[in-house]
Design a protein around this motif. Structure first.
Motif: not given
Length: 375
Positions: A274-276, A279-281, A286-289
Motif C-alpha cells: 500500500y505504501h509503495l 509513493m507511485y501515486y 520515484v517517477l509518478q506512475d
C-alpha cells in the motif's frame, strides 16, 4: 584440542565404547577436529545406538529426521527417539514431542506432543520448555492457559532461549498471564534482540517508536528496525520505510523509503505494498506512475488491506492507471465499506448517482464474488 579429542575418541570407539562412538559421530557431524562428514557421523552414531547408548539413539534419530548422512526418514527417526526416551533422554523426549506435534513419522497428536514436551521440560530442557509454553499459549493438546505459558516461557527465557524471551516479552506487552508491563516487555525483548532475534528486534523498535516502557526515541527505533530489516523481516522493512518517509530519527529520504517499502512489499507485506502504491501515486522518490500505483494497491487489496481497497476504488473512479470504470469503482468501495471505511461508504453513494440500476447490481455481484474468493 578437538583433533586430540578425536584421536582418543577414535581409539576408544574402535575398542567398542558406545559413548566414544557417539562422541566421535558428534565430532564428524559438527566438523570438530575432522572435516565435517555426515555419513561418517552416522556410521559411528549407529554403532553406538545399536549398543543401546541413549545419546547414540537420539543422535541417530536426529540424523534421520534431518536427512544428514542418510535418506530422510521420519519413521526411522521416531524409532530411535523412542528407544532413547525409554532411558529418559530429555533431548529425545523433546524430539519425540516435536514428531507428534508436526505429524512426522507418527499421526499428529498434540496431547502426545505435550506429554513428551512436559517430560523433557521437567528435566530442564530449554527447547522443550519453550515448546510446552507454545502449546499452553495456543491451547493445543491442553486447555489454553496463559499463566502456564508464561511459567514455561520464563524457564526457557532464563536459560537464554531467544524465542522464549521474545514471547515472554509479548505476554507482558499484551498482559496475557501476567500484569501488563511495558518495562518488563522491553527487558525481555532486549535480551532476545541482543541475541539477534529479528522478531524481538522489530518489537523493541516498535516500543521505542511509540515510547512504551522507554522514552520515545526514534533513533533507537531505527537501530532495531534496521537490524531486523537486514535479516529480511518484512514488518521491520516496512517500518524502516515509514521512518525514512517521515524523517523520524533519520534525514528524510524518499528513495531510501522506497527501497525498504519495496523489499517488504516483494515479500508480500500488505501495508508496504500500500505504501509503495502511495509513493507511485504521488511521485515521491520515484517517477509518478499510476499504473504501478494500481499494481501495488491491487496486491495489497487482495490481502484484505482496507485502505488499498478504497484507493483502488478511487483509481477506477478517476480513471487513473486504469480505464475509468464505475462498476469496478463501486465494487472496491463496497468491499472497503463492508469493513466500515467511512470514505468508501460515502464514495459508493456518490458513484451510484452516475450508474444505472443494472450496473449497480453487477457491481454488487462482483463485490460478493470477490469477497468469497479473497476470504
Amino acid at each position: 584440542d578437538d583433533e586430540e579429542a578425536v584421536k582418543w575418541f577414535r581409539e576408544s570407539a574402535e575398542q567398542g565404547s558406545d559413548e566414544a562412538q557417539s562422541e566421535l559421530g558428534r565430532m564428524y557431524s559438527n566438523g570438530r577436529g575432522v572435516s565435517q562428514d555426515y555419513k561418517e557421523a552416522v556410521k559411528w552414531t549407529r554403532k553406538s545406538a545399536e549398543q543401546g547408548y541413549h545419546w547414540g539413539q537420539n543422535n541417530l534419530g536426529w540424523a534421520y529426521e534431518n536427512g544428514q548422512g542418510v535418506v530422510q526418514d521420519y519413521k526411522e527417526a521416531v524409532k530411535w527417539y523412542r528407544l532413547a526416551v525409554g532411558q529418559g533422554n530429555s533431548f529425545a523426549q523433546n524430539n519425540l514431542g516435536h514428531a507428534y506435534d508436526n505429524g512426522q513419522g507418527v499421526v499428529q497428536d498434540y496431547k502426545e506432543a505435550v506429554k513428551w514436551y512436559r517430560k523433557s521440560a521437567e528435566q530442564g530442557h530449554s527447547s522443550a520448555q519453550y515448546n510446552l509454553a507454545l502449546k499452553y499459549a495456543k491451547g493445543e493438546g491442553v486447555i489454553q492457559d496463559y499463566k502456564e505459558a508464561v511459567k514455561w516461557y520464563r524457564l526457557a527465557a532464563e536459560q537464554g532461549v531467544s524465542k522464549a524471551q521474545n514471547n515472554l516479552a509479548l505476554m507482558y506487552e499484551d498482559g496475557q498471564g501476567v500484569l501488563h508491563d511495558y518495562k518488563e516487555a522491553v527487558k525481555w525483548y532486549k535480551k532476545s534482540a541482543e541475541q539477534g532475534g529479528s522478531l524481538a528486534q522489530y518489537n523493541l523498535g516498535v516500543l521505542y517508536y511509540n515510547g512504551q516502557g522507554v522514552l520515545q526515541d526514534y533513533k533507537e527505533a531505527v537501530r532495531w528496525f534496521r537490524l531486523a530489516a537486514e535479516q529480511g523481516y518484512s514488518g521491520a522493512q516496512n517500518n524502516l520505510g515509514v521512518i525514512y518517509d517521515k524523517g523520524q530519527g533519520v534525514l528524510q529520504d524518499y528513495e531510501e523509503a522506497i527501497k525498504w517499502y519495496r523489499k517488504s512489499a516483494e515479500q508480500g507485506f500488505a501495508k508496504a505494498q500500500y505504501h509503495l502504491g502511495l509513493m507511485y501515486y504521488d511521485g515521491t522518490g520515484v517517477l509518478q506512475d499510476y499504473k504501478e500505483s494500481v499494481k501495488w494497491y491491487r496486491t495489497s487489496a487482495e490481502q484484505g488491506f482496507i485502505p488499498a481497497q478504497y484507493n483502488l476504488g478511487l483509481m477506477y473512479y478517476n480513471g487513473q492507471g486504469v480505464i475509468q470504470d464505475y462498476v469496478m469503482a463501486h465494487m472496491y468501495f463496497k468491499i472497503a465499506a463492508v469493513s466500515g471505511h467511512k470514505s468508501a461508504i460515502n464514495n459508493r453513494g456518490d458513484v451510484e448517482k452516475k450508474m444505472t440500476s443494472s450496473q449497480i447490481e453487477k457491481a454488487q455481484d462482483l463485490a460478493r464474488e470477490w469477497m468469497r474468493t479473497h476470504q
